[in-house]
Scaffold this motif. Structure first.
Motif, PDB file in Angstrom:
ATOM      1  N   MET A   1      88.921  97.527  -9.449  1.00  0.00           N
ATOM      2  CA  MET A   1      90.116  96.897  -8.904  1.00  0.00           C
ATOM      3  C   MET A   1      89.960  96.621  -7.414  1.00  0.00           C
ATOM      4  SD  MET A   1      93.041  95.610  -9.425  1.00  0.00           S
ATOM      5  CE  MET A   1      93.464  96.206 -11.048  1.00  0.00           C
ATOM      6  N   LEU A   2      89.376  97.581  -6.675  1.00  0.00           N
ATOM      7  CA  LEU A   2      89.184  97.377  -5.255  1.00  0.00           C
ATOM      8  C   LEU A   2      88.260  96.192  -4.978  1.00  0.00           C
ATOM      9  CD1 LEU A   2      88.816 101.043  -3.950  1.00  0.00           C
ATOM     10  CD2 LEU A   2      90.775  99.511  -3.685  1.00  0.00           C
ATOM     11  N   PRO A   7      87.051  91.441  -2.055  1.00  0.00           N
ATOM     12  CA  PRO A   7      85.714  90.983  -2.451  1.00  0.00           C
ATOM     13  C   PRO A   7      84.734  91.089  -1.295  1.00  0.00           C
ATOM     14  CG  PRO A   7      87.185  89.126  -2.125  1.00  0.00           C
ATOM     15  CD  PRO A   7      88.046  90.362  -2.065  1.00  0.00           C
ATOM     16  N   LEU A   8      83.482  91.363  -1.643  1.00  0.00           N
ATOM     17  CA  LEU A   8      82.448  91.496  -0.625  1.00  0.00           C
ATOM     18  C   LEU A   8      82.115  90.134  -0.024  1.00  0.00           C
ATOM     19  CD1 LEU A   8      80.036  93.912  -2.464  1.00  0.00           C
ATOM     20  CD2 LEU A   8      81.582  94.478  -0.611  1.00  0.00           C
ATOM     21  N   PRO A   9      81.942  90.052   1.303  1.00  0.00           N
ATOM     22  CA  PRO A   9      81.535  88.780   1.905  1.00  0.00           C
ATOM     23  C   PRO A   9      80.084  88.469   1.570  1.00  0.00           C
ATOM     24  CG  PRO A   9      81.537  90.521   3.560  1.00  0.00           C
ATOM     25  CD  PRO A   9      82.111  91.126   2.292  1.00  0.00           C
ATOM     26  N   ARG A  10      79.786  87.200   1.412  1.00  0.00           N
ATOM     27  CA  ARG A  10      78.409  86.807   1.195  1.00  0.00           C
ATOM     28  C   ARG A  10      77.662  86.918   2.512  1.00  0.00           C
ATOM     29  NH1 ARG A  10      81.581  83.132  -1.396  1.00  0.00           N
ATOM     30  NH2 ARG A  10      81.210  81.420   0.058  1.00  0.00           N
ATOM     31  N   ARG A  11      76.393  87.215   2.427  1.00  0.00           N
ATOM     32  CA  ARG A  11      75.635  87.488   3.642  1.00  0.00           C
ATOM     33  C   ARG A  11      75.241  86.219   4.370  1.00  0.00           C
ATOM     34  NH1 ARG A  11      70.788  91.256   2.727  1.00  0.00           N
ATOM     35  NH2 ARG A  11      70.815  91.043   4.986  1.00  0.00           N
ATOM     36  N   ALA A  12      74.744  85.226   3.642  1.00  0.00           N
ATOM     37  CA  ALA A  12      74.328  83.980   4.277  1.00  0.00           C
ATOM     38  C   ALA A  12      75.520  83.045   4.425  1.00  0.00           C
ATOM     39  CB  ALA A  12      73.227  83.308   3.460  1.00  0.00           C
ATOM     40  N   SER A  13      75.403  82.106   5.374  1.00  0.00           N
ATOM     41  CA  SER A  13      76.461  81.132   5.590  1.00  0.00           C
ATOM     42  C   SER A  13      76.405  80.068   4.504  1.00  0.00           C
ATOM     43  CB  SER A  13      76.297  80.481   6.968  1.00  0.00           C
ATOM     44  OG  SER A  13      77.197  79.421   7.122  1.00  0.00           O
ATOM     45  N   PRO A 120      78.206  96.821  -4.539  1.00  0.00           N
ATOM     46  CA  PRO A 120      77.466  97.917  -3.910  1.00  0.00           C
ATOM     47  C   PRO A 120      77.232  99.037  -4.916  1.00  0.00           C
ATOM     48  CG  PRO A 120      79.780  97.971  -3.269  1.00  0.00           C
ATOM     49  CD  PRO A 120      79.604  96.717  -4.060  1.00  0.00           C
ATOM     50  N   PRO A 121      76.104  99.771  -4.769  1.00  0.00           N
ATOM     51  CA  PRO A 121      75.088  99.555  -3.730  1.00  0.00           C
ATOM     52  C   PRO A 121      74.235  98.343  -4.061  1.00  0.00           C
ATOM     53  CG  PRO A 121      74.384 101.275  -5.226  1.00  0.00           C
ATOM     54  CD  PRO A 121      75.786 100.912  -5.646  1.00  0.00           C
ATOM     55  N   ASN A 122      73.849  97.618  -3.039  1.00  0.00           N
ATOM     56  CA  ASN A 122      73.113  96.377  -3.232  1.00  0.00           C
ATOM     57  C   ASN A 122      71.674  96.694  -3.627  1.00  0.00           C
ATOM     58  OD1 ASN A 122      72.170  93.793  -3.249  1.00  0.00           O
ATOM     59  ND2 ASN A 122      72.343  93.467  -1.051  1.00  0.00           N
ATOM     60  N   THR A 123      71.443  96.881  -4.901  1.00  0.00           N
ATOM     61  CA  THR A 123      70.122  97.204  -5.431  1.00  0.00           C
ATOM     62  C   THR A 123      69.792  96.249  -6.569  1.00  0.00           C
ATOM     63  OG1 THR A 123      70.971  98.760  -7.081  1.00  0.00           O
ATOM     64  CG2 THR A 123      70.507  99.638  -4.867  1.00  0.00           C
ATOM     65  N   LEU A 129      77.909  89.636  -9.065  1.00  0.00           N
ATOM     66  CA  LEU A 129      79.249  89.050  -9.020  1.00  0.00           C
ATOM     67  C   LEU A 129      79.202  87.524  -9.095  1.00  0.00           C
ATOM     68  CD1 LEU A 129      80.938  91.199  -6.225  1.00  0.00           C
ATOM     69  CD2 LEU A 129      81.236  91.402  -8.695  1.00  0.00           C
ATOM     70  N   ALA A 130      78.255  86.938  -8.400  1.00  0.00           N
ATOM     71  CA  ALA A 130      78.185  85.475  -8.352  1.00  0.00           C
ATOM     72  C   ALA A 130      76.822  85.052  -7.823  1.00  0.00           C
ATOM     73  CB  ALA A 130      79.287  84.906  -7.467  1.00  0.00           C
TER      74      ALA A 130
END
Length: 224
Positions: A1-2, A7-13, A120-123, A129-130
């Motif tokens: 739910m969290l 939602p996590l921000p994407r790293r690249a622009s 996360p964790p980003n492994t 997610l997308a």
């Protein structure tokens, strides 16, 4: 739910992720026409070939299969990543458009890219997610010191900065021709002179028709 609420921000622009950086406008050919992967698409033959490949590949069914013990492939519709593959790789586009774009970039640029957004964790085992397309003009191999830290890609962002991504953070589809098996080579780079000649002839013909087939210079001689 969290994860849904925050939602996590994407790293690249990814603002304008379907367009390139447009830093270079291509190399000048012997016909005097500058040709890059975008300008090549204004040549009808290149556009038609690219459209044929991307539309047909985009229309192919794509499913996530589960390898059974007897070595048979069964479609796994219950897998959490099944919808990403066959339906919607990200909230802004469907699988059809996503695969069309990666195919066009793979053929003309030599490589198709998309950032993999994970929980996360980003492994490598984290849930995806997308998948967000990145234009190939933005992506380069990471420098040697970054590769020692586990990073494989350097992505140029819109603000002039860059982001480093690891292999499990990038979907990379190389072209058919590759010297190292990792980075592909695009068709346009090798067909640049042919495309330039075609564009040059088209422009010359268009200029001729636009002027009403009137010569730019008229020679006047005394009456004999």
């Amino acid at each position: 739910m969290l994860d849904l609420l925050m939602p996590l921000p994407r790293r690249a622009s990814h603002e304008g992720f379907l367009s390139g950086t447009n830093v270079f406008r291509g190399q000048r050919t012997q016909a005097g026409v500058r040709v890059d992967e975008d300008l090549a698409l204004t040549y009808a033959a290149c556009w038609r070939a690219t459209r044929f490949l991307m539309e047909n590949i985009g229309n192919l069914p794509l499913h996530l299969d589960l390898r059974a013990p007897e070595h048979t492939a069964l479609e796994d519709v219950d897998h959490p990543h099944a919808l990403l593959v066959s339906g919607q790789p990200n909230p802004e586009m469907g699988s059809h458009v996503f695969r069309q774009g990666r195919t066009a970039h793979q053929v003309n640029w030599g490589n198709g890219f998309a950032e993999i957004e994970r929980l996360p964790p980003n492994t490598p085992d984290s849930r995806i997610l997308a998948m967000w397309p990145i234009h190939p003009s933005r992506v380069y191999p990471a420098e040697e010191d970054k590769q020692k830290q586990g990073y494989a890609y350097r992505v140029h962002n819109n603000d002039g900065g860059h982001t480093y991504l690891k292999q499990h953070e990038m979907l990379h589809v190389p072209g058919a021709h590759s010297e190292d098996g990792i980075w592909g080579k695009g068709v346009v780079a090798y067909a640049r002179e042919d495309v330039g000649a075609g564009l040059g002839m088209n422009r010359h013909a268009a200029t001729d028709v636009g002027s009403g087939n009137m010569p730019k210079v008229v020679a006047m001689v005394p009456h004999m």
